[in-house]
Design a protein around this motif. Structure first.
Motif, PDB file in Angstrom:
ATOM      1  N   GLY A  19       0.783  -1.220   0.000  1.00 28.43           N
ATOM      2  CA  GLY A  19       0.000   0.000   0.000  1.00 28.43           C
ATOM      3  C   GLY A  19       0.821   1.278   0.000  1.00 28.43           C
ATOM      4  O   GLY A  19       0.503   2.240  -0.712  1.00 28.43           O
ATOM      5  N   SER A  20       1.870   1.319   0.792  1.00 30.40           N
ATOM      6  CA  SER A  20       2.705   2.514   0.876  1.00 30.40           C
ATOM      7  C   SER A  20       3.664   2.647  -0.290  1.00 30.40           C
ATOM      8  O   SER A  20       4.261   3.709  -0.493  1.00 30.40           O
ATOM      9  N   GLY A  21       3.835   1.591  -1.051  1.00 35.40           N
ATOM     10  CA  GLY A  21       4.807   1.577  -2.137  1.00 35.40           C
ATOM     11  C   GLY A  21       6.213   1.224  -1.688  1.00 35.40           C
ATOM     12  O   GLY A  21       7.133   1.167  -2.512  1.00 35.40           O
ATOM     13  N   GLY A  22       6.399   0.963  -0.401  1.00 35.73           N
ATOM     14  CA  GLY A  22       7.726   0.753   0.148  1.00 35.73           C
ATOM     15  C   GLY A  22       8.307  -0.625  -0.058  1.00 35.73           C
ATOM     16  O   GLY A  22       9.476  -0.868   0.287  1.00 35.73           O
ATOM     17  N   SER A  23       7.546  -1.534  -0.579  1.00 36.07           N
ATOM     18  CA  SER A  23       8.038  -2.885  -0.838  1.00 36.07           C
ATOM     19  C   SER A  23       7.473  -3.365  -2.155  1.00 36.07           C
ATOM     20  O   SER A  23       6.268  -3.231  -2.409  1.00 36.07           O
ATOM     21  N   THR A  24       8.338  -3.911  -2.984  1.00 31.59           N
ATOM     22  CA  THR A  24       7.926  -4.458  -4.272  1.00 31.59           C
ATOM     23  C   THR A  24       8.564  -5.826  -4.476  1.00 31.59           C
ATOM     24  O   THR A  24       9.550  -6.173  -3.804  1.00 31.59           O
ATOM     25  N   TYR A  25       8.000  -6.568  -5.405  1.00 31.87           N
ATOM     26  CA  TYR A  25       8.562  -7.888  -5.710  1.00 31.87           C
ATOM     27  C   TYR A  25       8.244  -8.207  -7.155  1.00 31.87           C
ATOM     28  O   TYR A  25       7.176  -7.828  -7.649  1.00 31.87           O
ATOM     29  N   TYR A  26       9.176  -8.904  -7.826  1.00 31.91           N
ATOM     30  CA  TYR A  26       9.025  -9.188  -9.245  1.00 31.91           C
ATOM     31  C   TYR A  26       9.251 -10.673  -9.540  1.00 31.91           C
ATOM     32  O   TYR A  26      10.045 -11.335  -8.866  1.00 31.91           O
ATOM     33  N   VAL A  72       5.265  -5.824   3.909  1.00 32.40           N
ATOM     34  CA  VAL A  72       6.155  -6.207   2.818  1.00 32.40           C
ATOM     35  C   VAL A  72       5.396  -7.126   1.861  1.00 32.40           C
ATOM     36  O   VAL A  72       4.394  -7.742   2.236  1.00 32.40           O
ATOM     37  N   VAL A  73       5.882  -7.204   0.642  1.00 36.44           N
ATOM     38  CA  VAL A  73       5.313  -8.175  -0.287  1.00 36.44           C
ATOM     39  C   VAL A  73       5.787  -9.560   0.155  1.00 36.44           C
ATOM     40  O   VAL A  73       6.968  -9.774   0.416  1.00 36.44           O
ATOM     41  N   ARG A  74       4.849 -10.496   0.208  1.00 34.14           N
ATOM     42  CA  ARG A  74       5.168 -11.845   0.658  1.00 34.14           C
ATOM     43  C   ARG A  74       4.927 -12.843  -0.467  1.00 34.14           C
ATOM     44  O   ARG A  74       4.336 -12.500  -1.484  1.00 34.14           O
ATOM     45  N   ALA A  75       5.350 -14.059  -0.244  1.00 30.95           N
ATOM     46  CA  ALA A  75       5.168 -15.104  -1.261  1.00 30.95           C
ATOM     47  C   ALA A  75       3.704 -15.280  -1.636  1.00 30.95           C
ATOM     48  O   ALA A  75       3.386 -15.574  -2.794  1.00 30.95           O
ATOM     49  N   VAL A  76       2.808 -15.098  -0.669  1.00 31.12           N
ATOM     50  CA  VAL A  76       1.379 -15.279  -0.964  1.00 31.12           C
ATOM     51  C   VAL A  76       0.891 -14.307  -2.016  1.00 31.12           C
ATOM     52  O   VAL A  76      -0.087 -14.578  -2.719  1.00 31.12           O
ATOM     53  N   THR A 127       2.148 -13.640  -4.730  1.00 34.76           N
ATOM     54  CA  THR A 127       2.393 -14.125  -6.089  1.00 34.76           C
ATOM     55  C   THR A 127       1.295 -15.077  -6.563  1.00 34.76           C
ATOM     56  O   THR A 127       1.331 -15.536  -7.702  1.00 34.76           O
ATOM     57  N   SER A 128       0.340 -15.347  -5.697  1.00 39.38           N
ATOM     58  CA  SER A 128      -0.739 -16.279  -6.031  1.00 39.38           C
ATOM     59  C   SER A 128      -2.000 -15.529  -6.433  1.00 39.38           C
ATOM     60  O   SER A 128      -2.408 -14.573  -5.766  1.00 39.38           O
ATOM     61  N   THR A 129      -2.643 -15.980  -7.504  1.00 39.75           N
ATOM     62  CA  THR A 129      -3.875 -15.331  -7.945  1.00 39.75           C
ATOM     63  C   THR A 129      -4.966 -15.418  -6.877  1.00 39.75           C
ATOM     64  O   THR A 129      -5.799 -14.518  -6.775  1.00 39.75           O
ATOM     65  N   SER A 130      -4.943 -16.464  -6.071  1.00 41.81           N
ATOM     66  CA  SER A 130      -6.005 -16.669  -5.084  1.00 41.81           C
ATOM     67  C   SER A 130      -5.969 -15.651  -3.948  1.00 41.81           C
ATOM     68  O   SER A 130      -6.926 -15.517  -3.191  1.00 41.81           O
ATOM     69  N   ARG A 131      -4.861 -14.917  -3.832  1.00 42.72           N
ATOM     70  CA  ARG A 131      -4.737 -13.935  -2.764  1.00 42.72           C
ATOM     71  C   ARG A 131      -5.588 -12.682  -3.018  1.00 42.72           C
ATOM     72  O   ARG A 131      -5.962 -11.982  -2.096  1.00 42.72           O
ATOM     73  N   TYR A 132      -5.861 -12.419  -4.277  1.00 39.02           N
ATOM     74  CA  TYR A 132      -6.429 -11.131  -4.667  1.00 39.02           C
ATOM     75  C   TYR A 132      -7.955 -11.166  -4.732  1.00 39.02           C
ATOM     76  O   TYR A 132      -8.550 -12.132  -5.197  1.00 39.02           O
ATOM     77  N   ASP A 133      -8.548 -10.071  -4.252  1.00 37.58           N
ATOM     78  CA  ASP A 133      -9.997  -9.981  -4.155  1.00 37.58           C
ATOM     79  C   ASP A 133     -10.641  -9.407  -5.408  1.00 37.58           C
ATOM     80  O   ASP A 133     -11.799  -9.713  -5.712  1.00 37.58           O
TER      81      ASP A 133
END
Length: 129
Positions: free
Chosen positions: A53-60, A105-109, A111-117
Motif C-alpha cells: 500500500g505505501s509503495g515501500g516494498s515491491t517484488y518481481y 512487505v510483499v510476501r510469497a502469498v 504471487t498467487s492469484t487466489s490472494r487477490y480480491d
C-alpha cells in the motif's frame, strides 16, 4: 467493492517499452496490495509484480526483474507497470489485481492469484520480433 480498469497496452517491437496503468475506484486504495499478472494464450495466469500500500516494498517475477518496474500513486488511485526491453515472450493479456489486506512487505502469498480480491478486465500487450 473495488473496480479496476487497465490501460496502456498495445503492439510494440522487441526492445521497446510500454507503461500500463490501472485505475482503481474506492477510498481505501492506499491500503491495498496491488499486483500485476499476465496470461498468454494456452497458459495459466502468472505473477508479474506486486507492491504494498505505501509503495515501500515491491517484488518481481524472475522473468521480468530488471526490465519491469511497478509503482503507484495513491493520490490518483493508480498503479503502474513500466515495461522496458520487451521481448516476444512478454506477449500476454496483463491484469491488475487488488488485495484488500495490506502488508508491511510483499510476501510469497502475493504471487498467487487466489490472494487477490478484485481484478481488472485486462489489457493486451503484443511484442513483435
Amino acid at each position: 467493492q473495488v473496480q479496476l480498469v487497465e490501460s496502456g497496452g498495445g503492439l510494440v517491437q522487441a526492445g521497446g517499452s510500454l507503461r500500463l496503468s490501472c485505475a482503481a475506484s474506492g477510498r481505501t486504495f492506499s491500503s491495498y496490495v496491488m499486483g500485476w499478472f499476465r496470461q498468454a494464450p494456452g497458459k495459466e495466469r502468472e505473477f508479474v509484480a506486486a507492491i504494498i500500500g505505501s509503495g515501500g516494498s515491491t517484488y518481481y517475477a524472475d522473468s521480468v526483474r530488471g526490465r519491469f518496474t511497478i509503482s503507484r500513486d495513491n493520490a490518483k488511485n493508480t498503479v503502474y507497470l513500466q515495461m522496458n526491453n520487451l521481448r516476444p515472450e512478454d506477449t500476454a493479456v496483463y491484469y491488475c489485481a487488488a488485495d484488500s489486506r495490506d502488508s508491511p512487505v510483499v510476501r510469497a502469498v502475493h504471487t498467487s492469484t487466489s490472494r487477490y480480491d478484485y481484478w481488472g478486465q485486462g489489457t493486451q500487450v503484443t511484442v513483435s520480433s
